[in-house]
Each structure stands twice: as C-alpha cells, then as structure tokens.
Design a protein around this motif. Structure first.
Motif, PDB file in Angstrom:
ATOM      1  N   PHE A 137     -87.190  60.492  38.821  1.00 38.15           N
ATOM      2  CA  PHE A 137     -86.321  59.493  39.427  1.00 38.15           C
ATOM      3  C   PHE A 137     -85.017  59.320  38.648  1.00 38.15           C
ATOM      4  CE2 PHE A 137     -90.345  57.894  41.489  1.00 38.15           C
ATOM      5  CZ  PHE A 137     -89.959  58.264  42.765  1.00 38.15           C
ATOM      6  N   ARG A 138     -85.022  59.660  37.375  1.00 39.29           N
ATOM      7  CA  ARG A 138     -83.764  59.683  36.632  1.00 39.29           C
ATOM      8  C   ARG A 138     -82.872  60.805  37.146  1.00 39.29           C
ATOM      9  NH1 ARG A 138     -85.696  59.028  30.298  1.00 39.29           N
ATOM     10  NH2 ARG A 138     -85.891  56.749  30.273  1.00 39.29           N
ATOM     11  N   TRP A 139     -83.499  61.945  37.447  1.00 36.17           N
ATOM     12  CA  TRP A 139     -82.738  63.128  37.885  1.00 36.17           C
ATOM     13  C   TRP A 139     -82.376  63.021  39.370  1.00 36.17           C
ATOM     14  CZ3 TRP A 139     -80.173  66.938  35.713  1.00 36.17           C
ATOM     15  CH2 TRP A 139     -79.837  68.068  36.472  1.00 36.17           C
ATOM     16  N   GLU A 140     -83.372  62.712  40.205  1.00 37.10           N
ATOM     17  CA  GLU A 140     -83.177  62.573  41.647  1.00 37.10           C
ATOM     18  C   GLU A 140     -82.977  61.086  41.957  1.00 37.10           C
ATOM     19  OE1 GLU A 140     -83.152  65.007  43.863  1.00 37.10           O
ATOM     20  OE2 GLU A 140     -83.789  66.677  42.587  1.00 37.10           O
ATOM     21  N   LYS A 141     -81.858  60.553  41.543  1.00 33.36           N
ATOM     22  CA  LYS A 141     -81.634  59.114  41.631  1.00 33.36           C
ATOM     23  C   LYS A 141     -81.859  58.630  43.066  1.00 33.36           C
ATOM     24  CE  LYS A 141     -80.640  55.986  38.557  1.00 33.36           C
ATOM     25  NZ  LYS A 141     -81.454  55.855  37.341  1.00 33.36           N
ATOM     26  N   PRO A 142     -82.887  57.809  43.315  1.00 35.32           N
ATOM     27  CA  PRO A 142     -83.182  57.420  44.695  1.00 35.32           C
ATOM     28  C   PRO A 142     -82.226  56.352  45.213  1.00 35.32           C
ATOM     29  CG  PRO A 142     -84.686  56.324  43.191  1.00 35.32           C
ATOM     30  CD  PRO A 142     -83.840  57.229  42.354  1.00 35.32           C
ATOM     31  N   ASP A 143     -81.941  56.418  46.506  1.00 35.09           N
ATOM     32  CA  ASP A 143     -81.229  55.334  47.158  1.00 35.09           C
ATOM     33  C   ASP A 143     -81.851  55.133  48.534  1.00 35.09           C
ATOM     34  OD1 ASP A 143     -80.328  57.549  48.487  1.00 35.09           O
ATOM     35  OD2 ASP A 143     -78.207  57.121  48.244  1.00 35.09           O
ATOM     36  N   ARG A 144     -81.742  53.922  49.055  1.00 31.49           N
ATOM     37  CA  ARG A 144     -82.381  53.564  50.328  1.00 31.49           C
ATOM     38  C   ARG A 144     -83.812  54.109  50.377  1.00 31.49           C
ATOM     39  NH1 ARG A 144     -79.748  51.400  54.334  1.00 31.49           N
ATOM     40  NH2 ARG A 144     -80.851  52.518  55.993  1.00 31.49           N
ATOM     41  N   ALA A 145     -84.577  53.731  49.365  1.00 26.12           N
ATOM     42  CA  ALA A 145     -85.932  54.279  49.230  1.00 26.12           C
ATOM     43  C   ALA A 145     -86.944  53.174  48.973  1.00 26.12           C
ATOM     44  CB  ALA A 145     -85.985  55.300  48.098  1.00 26.12           C
ATOM     45  N   ILE A 146     -88.160  53.424  49.435  1.00 26.21           N
ATOM     46  CA  ILE A 146     -89.295  52.537  49.210  1.00 26.21           C
ATOM     47  C   ILE A 146     -90.389  53.359  48.544  1.00 26.21           C
ATOM     48  CG2 ILE A 146     -91.048  51.087  50.321  1.00 26.21           C
ATOM     49  CD1 ILE A 146     -89.015  50.709  52.644  1.00 26.21           C
ATOM     50  N   LEU A 147     -90.992  52.793  47.526  1.00 20.78           N
ATOM     51  CA  LEU A 147     -92.100  53.449  46.812  1.00 20.78           C
ATOM     52  C   LEU A 147     -93.324  52.561  46.939  1.00 20.78           C
ATOM     53  CD1 LEU A 147     -91.950  55.022  43.241  1.00 20.78           C
ATOM     54  CD2 LEU A 147     -93.869  53.566  43.937  1.00 20.78           C
ATOM     55  N   VAL A 148     -94.415  53.144  47.397  1.00 22.51           N
ATOM     56  CA  VAL A 148     -95.646  52.373  47.554  1.00 22.51           C
ATOM     57  C   VAL A 148     -96.820  53.160  46.997  1.00 22.51           C
ATOM     58  CG1 VAL A 148     -94.730  51.409  49.707  1.00 22.51           C
ATOM     59  CG2 VAL A 148     -96.368  53.292  49.809  1.00 22.51           C
ATOM     60  N   GLY A 149     -97.941  52.459  46.866  1.00 20.38           N
ATOM     61  CA  GLY A 149     -99.167  53.165  46.559  1.00 20.38           C
ATOM     62  C   GLY A 149    -100.046  52.477  45.551  1.00 20.38           C
ATOM     63  N   ASP A 150    -101.145  53.158  45.280  1.00 11.18           N
ATOM     64  CA  ASP A 150    -102.061  52.740  44.222  1.00 11.18           C
ATOM     65  C   ASP A 150    -101.521  53.332  42.930  1.00 11.18           C
ATOM     66  OD1 ASP A 150    -104.082  52.212  42.464  1.00 11.18           O
ATOM     67  OD2 ASP A 150    -105.612  53.393  43.500  1.00 11.18           O
ATOM     68  N   LEU A 151    -100.823  52.505  42.172  1.00  2.00           N
ATOM     69  CA  LEU A 151    -100.227  52.967  40.914  1.00  2.00           C
ATOM     70  C   LEU A 151    -101.178  52.787  39.743  1.00  2.00           C
ATOM     71  CD1 LEU A 151     -96.551  51.687  41.362  1.00  2.00           C
ATOM     72  CD2 LEU A 151     -97.654  53.774  42.235  1.00  2.00           C
ATOM     73  N   ASN A 152    -102.335  52.199  40.009  1.00  2.97           N
ATOM     74  CA  ASN A 152    -103.428  52.092  39.036  1.00  2.97           C
ATOM     75  C   ASN A 152    -103.022  51.393  37.740  1.00  2.97           C
ATOM     76  OD1 ASN A 152    -106.184  52.804  39.586  1.00  2.97           O
ATOM     77  ND2 ASN A 152    -105.430  54.828  40.206  1.00  2.97           N
TER      78      ASN A 152
END
Length: 262
Positions: A137-152
């Motif tokens: 995510f540092r390299w592929e800087k996200p924009d207009r993005a949502i991150l979901v899930g079981d991050l444990n």
C-alpha cells in the motif's frame, strides 16, 4: 451512489450456505465480502445467491482452507489478487465498482497460538503478511478504496473483552497491533467502524470454546471495514450483527456492515 457493504468470515460457505442466504434476505447488503469460504470457486454455491439478486462475484478459492469472495448486486469487475508473503493461500481478492471504487477483501492469517516467530512459524507468517500489506500500500498508494475482512487483530483496548488478559494472546499482542497500525498508516486508511462507533466495547468474534458465548461475552473485534481518507467521510451507519452468533450452526464471526454514499 449509496451502497451497503458487509464483511463476514463465514467459516465454510458450503456448510453455511443457508446462513448466508438468511443474511442476504434479512439485511440485503449491496455487497457481501466473505472470508474462509473453504472451497474452490467452481464449487461455490452461487445459485441460491443469484436468485436473491447477487448476480456478480469475484473470488479466489482453495479446497478446505482459506478463500475469499465478493458477492454483489452491483456490477463489479475482477481487480486481481496478491499472494502476500508467498504463502500460496487464497487470502486476498479485489473488485472494482463502476464508479471506480475498489474493494479489497482480506483474510489475514490467524497466527497460531504462540506469539513468537521463533517458536511458531504461523506467527511469523502473519507478521510477514502484514509487512507485505504495508509495503504494497505504500507502493500502490490506494485512492477511492475500501478494505474489509477478517484481519485477525483486535487493535484497541476496547476491541477485546480484557485488554490486560489478552496482551500475550495472539490477535491482541503489541507487535501485531503495531504491524496492523503500519498497514493502516501506509494506505491512509480510516477505520470506518470506529469512525461511526468511536467508543465502548465492540466485538465481532466469540470463540466456539465458550459454552455460553453470549453470557461470558469474551469477544474480540477481528473483522474490519476501512476506507481511504478521500472517501472516509462518505462512510456511515456501521453495525455489527451480534445476533448472528446465535444462529443455528453459526460461524464464530458475525457480519460487520457499513453504508457509503458515493
């Protein structure tokens, strides 16, 4: 375009197909992200979900283990996946909505029982997975993005039933919390659930080992919905569906929901 998104570690979609159908019928989220589907994609039980209006799916499956899927009423395009830490596991898939918003669905490794990478290979794999997420995510800087899930990982003191008791328990150790924080910082991610529910105990997982999970209430918030800062203000109405833990043959996780006006 407002839409409601849900994330749920279902712990075998074929075993709990009826529970998924119940959620889709009762809550009708526009998008449902599932983790631990535990099936190859070709055996995913899609027919019943399609009948309920979920005509679109992107998924990465694996026989008996792991696996992630995104079901949607809205048109979505497959936006790829990445094998973090080169584990050969189906733990990430991404989709893109027609409005350009990307959705990343993650199932971070649980990490075993011993919080020491020298004694426990699985714990090292978990930390390596999180480090690669941070770097990506540092390299592929996200924009207009949502991150979901079981991050444990339950990062905050009020994300677990007893902060002091769990400091040496995998999912709440300081090193895991630090690694997850680095992932969040790398993509400028905002924790939407805590943006909407900023204080107080909040859990999405209760162990199968507890005979009376509801009464004991020894929960942890392992399931997350994040968004990049450019769209975080559009997220609202977060909910955790605790009653689902009491359904027949339940997953040990419950769905987490949020609505976005985009």
């Amino acid at each position: 375009m407002p839409f409601t998104l849900a994330t749920w570690n279902i712990n075998s979609v074929r075993l709990r197909e009826a529970l998924v159908a119940r959620l889709l019928t009762e809550e009708s989220p526009d998008i449902l992200c599932l983790q631990e589907i535990k099936t190859p994609v070709e055996k995913f039980p899609m027919e019943q979900f399609q009948a309920l209006g979920y005509r679109y799916m992107v998924a990465r499956g694996q026989k008996g283990y792991n696996g992630v899927a995104i079901l949607s009423k809205l048109p979505i395009m497959d936006d790829g996946d990445k094998d973090f830490a080169a584990l050969g596991h189906a733990r990430h898939v991404a989709a893109r909505l027609e409005n350009g918003v990307s959705i990343h669905n993650f199932y971070v490794p649980a990490g075993g029982d011993i919080p020491d990478r020298e004694q426990n290979v699985k714990f090292g794999q978990k930390l390596d997975f999180l480090t690669e997420m941070r770097d990506w995510f540092r390299w592929e800087k996200p924009d207009r993005a949502i991150l979901v899930g079981d991050l444990n990982i339950a990062p905050r003191e009020d994300d677990v039933w007893n902060h002091k008791a769990l400091l040496k328990i995998v999912s709440h150790t300081p090193v895991e919390v630090e690694h997850l924080g680095a992932v969040q910082d790398s993509g400028n991610w905002v924790d939407i659930t805590r943006q909407d529910i900023p204080s107080g105990p909040l859990y999405s997982w209760w162990s199968y080992r507890a005979a009376d999970w509801d009464g004991a209430d020894k929960g942890r918030r392992l399931d997350h919905i994040w968004a990049t800062q450019d769209i975080a203000a559009a997220g609202h109405s977060s909910r955790i569906l605790r009653p689902c833990r009491g359904w027949e043959q339940p997953s040990d996780h419950v769905p987490v929901l949020a609505t976005f006006d985009l």
